[in-house]
Design a protein around this motif. Structure first.
Motif, PDB file in Angstrom:
ATOM      1  N   GLU A  68       0.852  -1.179   0.000  1.00 21.45           N
ATOM      2  CA  GLU A  68       0.000   0.000   0.000  1.00 21.45           C
ATOM      3  C   GLU A  68       0.886   1.226   0.000  1.00 21.45           C
ATOM      4  O   GLU A  68       1.940   1.238   0.630  1.00 21.45           O
ATOM      5  N   GLY A  69       0.460   2.256  -0.705  1.00 23.67           N
ATOM      6  CA  GLY A  69       1.270   3.469  -0.731  1.00 23.67           C
ATOM      7  C   GLY A  69       0.441   4.623  -1.229  1.00 23.67           C
ATOM      8  O   GLY A  69      -0.754   4.495  -1.473  1.00 23.67           O
ATOM      9  N   VAL A  70       1.103   5.738  -1.396  1.00 24.98           N
ATOM     10  CA  VAL A  70       0.433   6.932  -1.888  1.00 24.98           C
ATOM     11  C   VAL A  70       0.960   7.220  -3.285  1.00 24.98           C
ATOM     12  O   VAL A  70       2.155   7.206  -3.522  1.00 24.98           O
ATOM     13  N   GLY A  80      -3.371   9.957  -3.607  1.00 18.24           N
ATOM     14  CA  GLY A  80      -4.272   9.151  -2.803  1.00 18.24           C
ATOM     15  C   GLY A  80      -3.715   7.768  -2.583  1.00 18.24           C
ATOM     16  O   GLY A  80      -2.681   7.394  -3.131  1.00 18.24           O
ATOM     17  N   GLN A  81      -4.430   7.019  -1.762  1.00 16.43           N
ATOM     18  CA  GLN A  81      -4.054   5.649  -1.450  1.00 16.43           C
ATOM     19  C   GLN A  81      -4.075   4.816  -2.715  1.00 16.43           C
ATOM     20  O   GLN A  81      -5.006   4.911  -3.508  1.00 16.43           O
ATOM     21  N   ALA A  82      -3.055   4.034  -2.891  1.00 12.92           N
ATOM     22  CA  ALA A  82      -2.998   3.158  -4.051  1.00 12.92           C
ATOM     23  C   ALA A  82      -2.262   1.895  -3.634  1.00 12.92           C
ATOM     24  O   ALA A  82      -1.734   1.806  -2.522  1.00 12.92           O
ATOM     25  N   LEU A  83      -2.250   0.922  -4.517  1.00 11.20           N
ATOM     26  CA  LEU A  83      -1.398  -0.248  -4.321  1.00 11.20           C
ATOM     27  C   LEU A  83      -0.284  -0.146  -5.341  1.00 11.20           C
ATOM     28  O   LEU A  83      -0.529   0.157  -6.510  1.00 11.20           O
ATOM     29  N   ARG A 170      -6.455  -0.679  -8.320  1.00  8.23           N
ATOM     30  CA  ARG A 170      -5.846   0.258  -7.360  1.00  8.23           C
ATOM     31  C   ARG A 170      -4.359   0.491  -7.659  1.00  8.23           C
ATOM     32  O   ARG A 170      -3.709   1.214  -6.924  1.00  8.23           O
ATOM     33  N   THR A 209      -9.266  11.429  -6.245  1.00  7.41           N
ATOM     34  CA  THR A 209      -8.597  10.153  -5.999  1.00  7.41           C
ATOM     35  C   THR A 209      -9.440   9.005  -6.556  1.00  7.41           C
ATOM     36  O   THR A 209     -10.648   8.997  -6.363  1.00  7.41           O
ATOM     37  N   THR A 211     -11.441   5.674  -6.929  1.00  8.90           N
ATOM     38  CA  THR A 211     -12.168   4.851  -5.963  1.00  8.90           C
ATOM     39  C   THR A 211     -12.552   3.522  -6.605  1.00  8.90           C
ATOM     40  O   THR A 211     -12.734   3.449  -7.811  1.00  8.90           O
TER      41      THR A 211
END
Ligand code: C2O
Ligand code: CU
Ligand code: CU
Length: 485
Positions: A68-70, A80-83, A170, A209, A211
């Motif tokens: 997981e990362g930004v 935003g949060q991403a993989l 993601r 971001t 979703t």
């Protein structure tokens, strides 16, 4: 003024304008990038984000960590949060030569189970990323295989059962490029004129971001977004010199089909499909690309004036079936032309021969029907079971597979472990298109189409998969095991 430039560059139908004040407010802060040292003149800076190019590495001896990362989703500050594979989106571009032995360690830094599949590569089944090989959080999986594919553009992504859609959407995917003696000898553009383009659609929240929250309807038609992304950024730009470029285009969307064209309708030259270079270059002005399909094209900018802009777009098309945003027009990225010296390069006249298709007289036939009904997605009436073998194929014997789409939804059908040839298409569009004549590992079945393909499993025995590459369909069980024995 910056804001006006930004608005001009945003396609009216992309949905960005509907994102509300946050997105528009944020773009006041965007930084702009100039044409760079080699533009040769005072071209104005461009608004928006410059195309991101993942680093290129040889995968042998490397550890590929999913975590997981930004991620930044534009240079307006939206993140935003991403993989991520490694630190980037897309993940690192793996580049190898046919014949290389590759040892790569996958490390699962995700909170869920995962496993990596090398899409389009012909590998032993224990290196194929079958979901039965999924490793839990913190786990690792060691891959060790010899590359046997022709020069071409392949890719990698996660393949855990039921989670391929969210994990890929993601951010988890990357290019896997193979070179060989044939591709070396053709004088094709190299270096910064050989550019991978990962094309995806995403849905953005009010912060800009992406979703992933599929509704029941999304699970039926697949998770469609209304904003086009290339290499992880919405509508980026790339400065190009006045010469030829080689673009390796991957549709890495979960469910969207793109009808790719350049904004001025100019022709480009198709040189490769899923399984590598085709036999003779073909001029065309659009390509319909389903999820997981790839094309390699040459685009000529030698006749453009400095400062000209050409967009890569998806043209609108009609799908039929349940009303969804499938088929909407979408702007993807733009090419801005530098003031370099024009240098026209003729595309190669001949490309490497494809392996001769096996003799089709008397080959065995099998039929597989893809049905979507009442929220279920099945093949020959059944949904995926991890250890059930749904078909047995003798090693080395070619077969003709009849793939039937008996539903009003597109199904991009993908087969592991063998590049195949498309023979015929009935129903729907009733033809095999010029961009489908090379080696393929994925074939797009639009509603009610029937396609016949020639498959030939000649490299490895073992357990492999066929599935729909609409990732919501795959996760819902439109997937089957076959055993090559
Ligand atoms: Cu690209 Cu079985 O997957
Ligand atoms: Cu695959
Ligand atoms: Cu499908």
């Amino acid at each position: 003024m910056k804001r006006r430039a930004f608005l001009r560059s945003v396609p009216a139908y992309s949905g960005l304008l509907a994102m509300g004040p946050l997105w528009l407010g944020a773009c006041g802060e965007e930084s702009s990038t100039g044409p760079g040292a080699d533009s040769g003149s005072d071209l104005p800076p461009l608004s928006g984000a410059s195309l991101r190019l993942p680093s290129t590495v040889h995968p042998s001896g490397t550890t590929l960590t999913a975590r997981e990362g930004v991620a930044s989703f534009g240079n307006d500050g939206s993140a935003g949060q991403a993989l991520l594979f490694g630190d980037t989106l897309p993940g690192p571009t793996f580049r190898v030569r046919n014949g290389d032995r590759v040892q790569t360690l996958f490390r699962n830094g995700l909170p869920d189970g995962s496993i990596v599949h090398w899409h389009g590569l012909d590998v032993p089944d224990e290196a194929d990323g079958h979901p039965r090989l999924e490793v839990g959080p913190g786990g690792t999986f060691a891959y060790d295989f010899v590359v046997r594919n022709r020069a071409g553009t392949y890719w990698y992504h996660p393949h855990p059962h039921g989670q391929t859609g969210p994990q890929t959407y993601r951010g988890l995917s990357g290019f896997y490029i193979v070179d060989d003696a044939d591709s070396d000898s053709l004088g094709l553009p190299t270096g910064d004129r050989d550019i991978p383009l990962l094309i995806q659609d995403r849905r953005l929240d009010t912060e800009g971001t992406p979703t992933y929250q599929p509704t029941g309807f999304d699970r039926m038609v697949g998770y469609l977004g209304d904003v086009g992304f290339v290499n992880g950024l919405p509508f980026p730009y790339l400065w190009v010199d006045r010469t030829h470029y080689r673009f390796r285009i991957l549709n890495g969307s979960n469910a969207r089909v793109f009808d790719l064209a350049l904004s001025d309708g100019r022709p480009f030259t198709l040189i490769g499909t899923d399984g590598g270079l085709i036999e003779s270059p073909q001029a065309m002005n659009h390509v319909l690309l389903g999820p997981a399909e790839r094309v390699e094209v040459l685009v000529d900018f030698s006749n453009d004036r400095a400062g000209a802009e050409v967009q890569l777009q998806s043209r609108p098309f009609v799908v039929g079936g349940p009303p969804s945003s499938q088929g909407i027009a979408m702007d993807l990225m733009r090419f801005a032309v530098t003031a370099s010296e024009p240098r026209a390069v003729a595309p190669p006249t001949g490309l490497p021969q494809l392996p001769t298709p096996a003799d089709m007289a008397g080959v065995e036939r099998q039929s597989f029907t893809f049905t979507s009904m009442m929220g279920r997605h099945v093949i020959n009436g059944r949904s995926f079971e991890m250890n059930r073998v749904d078909a047995r194929i003798p090693l080395g014997d070619p077969q003709i597979w009849r793939l039937v789409n008996s539903s009003p939804i597109p199904h991009p059908v993908h087969i592991h472990s063998s590049q195949f040839r498309i023979l015929t298409r009935d129903g729907g569009r009733r033809q095999v298109f010029p961009w489908e004549r090379g080696l393929k590992d994925t074939v797009l079945l639009m509603p009610f189409e029937v396609v016949e393909i020639l498959v030939h499993f000649s490299a490895y025995r073992g357990l492999y998969l066929m599935h729909c590459h609409n990732l919501e369909h795959e996760d819902a069980g439109m997937m089957m095991n076959f055993e090559v024995a």
